[in-house]
Design a protein around this motif. Structure first.
Motif, PDB file in Angstrom:
ATOM      1  N   GLU A 235       1.247   4.329  -2.983  1.00  0.00           N
ATOM      2  CA  GLU A 235       1.045   5.745  -2.693  1.00  0.00           C
ATOM      3  C   GLU A 235       2.239   6.598  -3.104  1.00  0.00           C
ATOM      4  OE1 GLU A 235       0.300   5.783   1.465  1.00  0.00           O
ATOM      5  OE2 GLU A 235      -1.763   4.996   1.303  1.00  0.00           O
ATOM      6  N   HIS A 236       3.415   5.992  -3.166  1.00  0.00           N
ATOM      7  CA  HIS A 236       4.634   6.760  -3.424  1.00  0.00           C
ATOM      8  C   HIS A 236       5.193   6.578  -4.834  1.00  0.00           C
ATOM      9  CE1 HIS A 236       4.483   6.993   0.975  1.00  0.00           C
ATOM     10  NE2 HIS A 236       5.306   8.004   0.895  1.00  0.00           N
TER      11      HIS A 236
ATOM     12  N   GLU B  17       0.837  -1.208   0.000  1.00  0.00           N
ATOM     13  CA  GLU B  17       0.000   0.000   0.000  1.00  0.00           C
ATOM     14  C   GLU B  17       0.871   1.256   0.000  1.00  0.00           C
ATOM     15  OE1 GLU B  17      -3.611   2.039   2.634  1.00  0.00           O
ATOM     16  OE2 GLU B  17      -2.882   0.022   3.108  1.00  0.00           O
ATOM     17  N   TRP B  18       1.957   1.227   0.791  1.00  0.00           N
ATOM     18  CA  TRP B  18       2.880   2.371   0.836  1.00  0.00           C
ATOM     19  C   TRP B  18       3.497   2.622  -0.538  1.00  0.00           C
ATOM     20  CZ3 TRP B  18       7.935   3.545  -0.156  1.00  0.00           C
ATOM     21  CH2 TRP B  18       8.454   4.711   0.426  1.00  0.00           C
TER      22      TRP B  18
END
Length: 456
Positions: free
Chosen positions: A274-275, A270-271
């Protein structure tokens, strides 16, 4: 020179071994007495058991008389605090620290004489990511390194059965290359690397390192029937979205590659999503055959195994090979696996340990040594050195120059001119010279350029 090394892991072990071999007075500090015993049995160094950041431990290690402190424990905060203690209490002039957490790395303003007194911060993940990108920038090569500010490329290629190089003696190489100037600086046969001679014969399965001008790299690859492809537009599958995977994905994203990352940890996946803007992030098991097929692994140009688990990386790479992926890069941390990779068909490997060791050593050797890299799992060293007016290497034709054993001049930069040398070429004052040698011969090569171990 008196050197204190904090941390007796893989990196600390190899740095201590190299510096002790060169005649330095080395002390290694670690909390693990068994690791220290392994080091004490293998090399002529002192050891101190204790926490690396404690003043009493640093005092026992000889920090008060140290010229250099190298902090490479597995704990960033311990490394940084140890450098502060060494600076404030013992006035150690030069301090290098391994720092893995990218949140620290992204703030270089934290480090300096008036802040955290670290002269050079080494990021293993950053160094490994650079090496991975080097492998991708010349995807048909097993390895690729740039020198002379990118003007010279040092590439490793494997001699293919029935290829133009198979069965060729090196003195016959000009017949294949024509007017293209190249120089073979290293040759591997049966897992042993050495500097070759003119009568060395290249056999199928051997590997060689070749120096060539960067602008002629495409021509070299075409001459030996290999493709030269940059990452732009390529389909790349990565397994592992950790620190190294993230850095590589960012670079590939900027280079225009089409990237898919398979990440096993849901929170990390998920991280990443997002990045990263133009990267497909997939939560799942990278060794799941059904998942790999759904994501079209058989249509990939490149497969990068960059997880924190060596076994997963090796298995994933073998699976990718089975599906016909043409270019596979495998991240390997354990030294014992590095020695086995070629035997199981995985030629393109990256070792964070080796890249970190090479970076640290290149910053230790100051003076006129401008760059340094390790090749072939540390069997060979490459040095980019500047010839001074007092250097003993000057004005002697290379064929008459008495070099240390297994040492060769691979390229010379004179002003803006690149010279791929032959026996009649001589080094002039101010030349930048690319030398390939063994670790044992590095001190002798430094003496050729009147170089001493100075510090910034």
């Amino acid at each position: 020179m008196n050197i204190v090394i904090l941390g007796a892991g893989e990196v600390g072990y190899h740095i201590a071994s190299r510096l002790a071999t060169e005649g330095n007075d080395v002390c290694v500090v670690d909390q693990d007495s068994e690791r220290l015993q392994v080091i004490a049995d293998a090399m002529d160094v002192r050891t101190v058991c204790g926490k690396a950041s404690y003043p009493a431990v640093l005092k026992q290690a000889g920090a008060a008389h140290a010229d250099l402190l190298i902090a490479v424990t597995t704990n960033d905060e311990v490394n940084m605090l140890a450098c502060q203690v060494a600076h404030s209490l013992f006035k150690v002039p030069t301090k290098l620290a391994r720092v893995r957490e990218q949140d620290y790395v992204r703030h270089p303003e934290l480090f300096g004489r008036d802040d955290l007194p670290i002269d050079k911060m080494i990021s293993p993940e950053g160094e490994a990511a650079k090496v991975v990108m080097g492998r991708l920038n010349v995807s048909s090569a097993q390895d690729a390194r740039e020198f002379f500010n990118g003007a010279i490329e040092l590439v490793e290629v494997t001699v293919r059965p029935k290829g133009k190089l198979a069965g060729l003696a090196l003195k016959e190489l000009p017949d294949v290359m024509g007017e293209l100037a190249v120089y073979v600086v290293a040759h591997e046969h049966n897992n042993r690397w050495r500097v070759p001679k003119g009568d060395t014969v290249l056999l199928a399965g051997d590997s060689i390192y070749v120096t060539v001008e960067k602008k002629h790299l495409d021509r070299l690859m075409k001459t030996i029937d290999l493709a030269y492809q940059t990452p732009e537009g390529r389909n790349v599958m990565m397994i592992g979205g950790g620190r190294i995977g993230y850095l590589v994905a960012k670079e590939l994203e900027q280079a225009g590659a089409k990237v898919k990352i398979i990440e096993f940890n849901a929170e990390r996946a998920e991280w990443l999503s997002e990045h990263l803007n133009n990267v497909v992030v997939i939560y799942g098991d990278a060794l799941d055959r059904k998942l790999l097929e759904e994501e079209n692994i058989d249509r990939m140009d490149d497969f990068l195994a960059l997880t924190n688990d060596d076994e997963n990386n090796i298995l994933g790479s073998l699976i990718a090979k089975r599906y016909g992926v043409g270019h596979v890069v495998t991240l390997v941390n354990k030294a014992i696996y590095m020695q086995l990779m070629r035997q199981i068909g995985l030629d393109v490997t990256v070792s964070p340990r080796l890249s970190t060791v090479a970076t640290i050593l290149s910053h230790i050797r100051k003076g006129r040594i401008h760059g340094m890299a390790s090749l072939a799992d540390g069997q060979l060293e490459v040095l980019e050195a500047e010839a001074l007016a007092t250097s003993s290497i000057l004005d002697i034709p290379l064929k008459d120059l008495k070099l240390p054993g297994d040492t060769v001049v691979g390229a010379i930069m004179r002003g803006n001119e690149i010279i791929i040398p032959n026996g009649s070429v001589a080094v002039k004052t101010g030349d930048h010279v690319l030398m390939v040698t063994t670790g044992e011969s590095v001190p002798e090569v430094e003496k050729l350029f009147a170089v001493h171990l100075e510090f910034f």
